[in-house]
Design a protein around this motif. Sequence first.
Motif, PDB file in Angstrom:
ATOM      1  N   ARG A  39       0.361  52.957   2.013  1.00 44.58           N
ATOM      2  CA  ARG A  39       1.754  52.868   2.435  1.00 44.58           C
ATOM      3  C   ARG A  39       1.843  52.433   3.889  1.00 44.58           C
ATOM      4  NH1 ARG A  39       6.514  56.475   0.720  1.00 44.58           N
ATOM      5  NH2 ARG A  39       8.187  55.772   2.097  1.00 44.58           N
ATOM      6  N   LEU A  40       2.694  51.429   4.166  1.00 47.88           N
ATOM      7  CA  LEU A  40       2.928  50.979   5.533  1.00 47.88           C
ATOM      8  C   LEU A  40       4.056  51.784   6.160  1.00 47.88           C
ATOM      9  CD1 LEU A  40       2.786  47.064   5.281  1.00 47.88           C
ATOM     10  CD2 LEU A  40       1.052  48.587   6.206  1.00 47.88           C
ATOM     11  N   PRO A  41       4.075  51.880   7.493  1.00 48.99           N
ATOM     12  CA  PRO A  41       5.233  52.474   8.160  1.00 48.99           C
ATOM     13  C   PRO A  41       6.497  51.678   7.843  1.00 48.99           C
ATOM     14  CG  PRO A  41       3.373  52.259   9.679  1.00 48.99           C
ATOM     15  CD  PRO A  41       3.006  51.496   8.440  1.00 48.99           C
ATOM     16  N   THR A  42       7.655  52.224   8.179  1.00 47.30           N
ATOM     17  CA  THR A  42       8.915  51.532   7.929  1.00 47.30           C
ATOM     18  C   THR A  42       9.038  50.301   8.826  1.00 47.30           C
ATOM     19  OG1 THR A  42      10.119  52.766   9.624  1.00 47.30           O
ATOM     20  CG2 THR A  42      10.002  53.745   7.402  1.00 47.30           C
ATOM     21  N   GLU A  43       9.977  49.416   8.492  1.00 50.04           N
ATOM     22  CA  GLU A  43      10.209  48.225   9.311  1.00 50.04           C
ATOM     23  C   GLU A  43      10.486  48.613  10.756  1.00 50.04           C
ATOM     24  OE1 GLU A  43      13.417  46.028   7.685  1.00 50.04           O
ATOM     25  OE2 GLU A  43      12.235  45.079   6.108  1.00 50.04           O
ATOM     26  N   GLU A  44      11.315  49.651  10.929  1.00 46.82           N
ATOM     27  CA  GLU A  44      11.674  50.091  12.280  1.00 46.82           C
ATOM     28  C   GLU A  44      10.453  50.610  13.032  1.00 46.82           C
ATOM     29  OE1 GLU A  44      13.222  50.928   9.502  1.00 46.82           O
ATOM     30  OE2 GLU A  44      15.151  49.890   9.745  1.00 46.82           O
ATOM     31  N   GLN A  45       9.615  51.380  12.347  1.00 44.63           N
ATOM     32  CA  GLN A  45       8.403  51.906  12.992  1.00 44.63           C
ATOM     33  C   GLN A  45       7.433  50.787  13.357  1.00 44.63           C
ATOM     34  OE1 GLN A  45       7.361  54.599   9.821  1.00 44.63           O
ATOM     35  NE2 GLN A  45       8.102  56.403  10.938  1.00 44.63           N
ATOM     36  N   LEU A  46       7.267  49.829  12.454  1.00 41.60           N
ATOM     37  CA  LEU A  46       6.383  48.703  12.744  1.00 41.60           C
ATOM     38  C   LEU A  46       6.926  47.853  13.879  1.00 41.60           C
ATOM     39  CD1 LEU A  46       5.412  47.587   9.124  1.00 41.60           C
ATOM     40  CD2 LEU A  46       3.857  48.494  10.861  1.00 41.60           C
ATOM     41  N   ALA A  47       8.243  47.640  13.890  1.00 48.12           N
ATOM     42  CA  ALA A  47       8.846  46.865  14.975  1.00 48.12           C
ATOM     43  C   ALA A  47       8.606  47.543  16.316  1.00 48.12           C
ATOM     44  CB  ALA A  47      10.343  46.689  14.715  1.00 48.12           C
ATOM     45  N   VAL A  52       8.707  44.334  18.821  1.00 45.80           N
ATOM     46  CA  VAL A  52       9.521  43.193  18.410  1.00 45.80           C
ATOM     47  C   VAL A  52      10.782  43.709  17.727  1.00 45.80           C
ATOM     48  CG1 VAL A  52       7.536  41.675  18.135  1.00 45.80           C
ATOM     49  CG2 VAL A  52       8.347  42.987  16.168  1.00 45.80           C
ATOM     50  N   SER A  53      11.691  42.811  17.440  1.00 45.53           N
ATOM     51  CA  SER A  53      12.917  43.206  16.762  1.00 45.53           C
ATOM     52  C   SER A  53      12.638  43.457  15.275  1.00 45.53           C
ATOM     53  CB  SER A  53      13.979  42.113  16.902  1.00 45.53           C
ATOM     54  OG  SER A  53      13.613  40.963  16.157  1.00 45.53           O
ATOM     55  N   VAL A  54      13.538  44.191  14.636  1.00 45.04           N
ATOM     56  CA  VAL A  54      13.402  44.439  13.197  1.00 45.04           C
ATOM     57  C   VAL A  54      13.468  43.128  12.424  1.00 45.04           C
ATOM     58  CG1 VAL A  54      14.489  45.535  11.187  1.00 45.04           C
ATOM     59  CG2 VAL A  54      14.299  46.789  13.340  1.00 45.04           C
ATOM     60  N   LEU A  55      14.300  42.188  12.894  1.00 40.85           N
ATOM     61  CA  LEU A  55      14.408  40.884  12.235  1.00 40.85           C
ATOM     62  C   LEU A  55      13.071  40.144  12.277  1.00 40.85           C
ATOM     63  CD1 LEU A  55      16.277  38.880  10.817  1.00 40.85           C
ATOM     64  CD2 LEU A  55      16.825  37.922  13.065  1.00 40.85           C
ATOM     65  N   THR A  56      12.400  40.169  13.439  1.00 41.26           N
ATOM     66  CA  THR A  56      11.083  39.533  13.566  1.00 41.26           C
ATOM     67  C   THR A  56      10.072  40.219  12.658  1.00 41.26           C
ATOM     68  OG1 THR A  56      11.487  38.820  15.845  1.00 41.26           O
ATOM     69  CG2 THR A  56       9.193  39.045  15.163  1.00 41.26           C
ATOM     70  N   MET A  57      10.122  41.551  12.611  1.00 41.19           N
ATOM     71  CA  MET A  57       9.202  42.308  11.767  1.00 41.19           C
ATOM     72  C   MET A  57       9.435  41.987  10.305  1.00 41.19           C
ATOM     73  SD  MET A  57       6.702  44.389  12.251  1.00 41.19           S
ATOM     74  CE  MET A  57       5.703  43.884  10.852  1.00 41.19           C
ATOM     75  N   ARG A  58      10.696  41.835   9.925  1.00 41.38           N
ATOM     76  CA  ARG A  58      11.041  41.516   8.531  1.00 41.38           C
ATOM     77  C   ARG A  58      10.470  40.151   8.138  1.00 41.38           C
ATOM     78  NH1 ARG A  58      16.949  42.837   8.035  1.00 41.38           N
ATOM     79  NH2 ARG A  58      16.065  44.916   8.318  1.00 41.38           N
TER      80      ARG A  58
END
Length: 249
Positions: A39-47, A52-58
């Motif tokens: 399991r990966l961390p959430t988008e917000e946690q990875l960002a 980086v921004s959540v959009l960039t992470m997405r």
Amino acid sequence: MTSFAPDSIVLNRKLPLWYQVSQSLRASILGRSPRDPLRLPTEEQLAGHYGVSVLTMRQALKELEDEGLISRHRRRGTFIEPSVRRGAPVRLLGSVDAIVAQQSGMTTELLDRGTAPVPAELAEHFPDLTEVATYHRLRSDEKTGEPTNHARNYVRPELAERIEAEDLVRWPMTKVLRDVVGAGISRITDTVQARLADPETAQLLNVPLLSPILHYTGVTYDTSGRPLDVAVIHYRGDRFSFTVTLEAT
């Protein structure tokens, strides 16, 4: 549920951020231990982890999802694919993390390590040395066990003192030099040539003698422009391709 912990990177503002993040996360996924969680961390946690921004992470996650390395499930989260395909092509735009990603994802066997005189063909890279540390590794496809390439690294002796055998079984030399040894890497130059398999390469890679192979030489430089490592790798010609993408800025 515990989440997979990716490595950290220093972002280069001259390259697309989503690309650097995707390649760093890709290298972490392919180089993970079998015991690491899927399991990966959430988008917000990875960002937040990458800055980086959540959009960039997405966008970075979309790249990995398209490649088949991860799967995303509404309300459940993002997961590394257990049967992830190893050795997938890499779009190489010039970052060190892209090099690490390209080298990751294989089963690696350390055939031997030691010291040797500087080979004549590499003398220009080590003008101040008479001997270098040497490492010889065989990489194989994790699923099939089929050998795909064998690599010889020639490393400055003072750096070799901090390199353990288990580091080279788990990670590519580039990652070991940067993250284990702590060497500052400024650039890597790659040269790829068509060759015919010599007896040693034919035996190690299980290919016919004189069959086509890709002969790769990579020179890793520190921030002062001094070569730290020269990698000489023989790839099976039917298993690898190299693509360089030049993007207008």
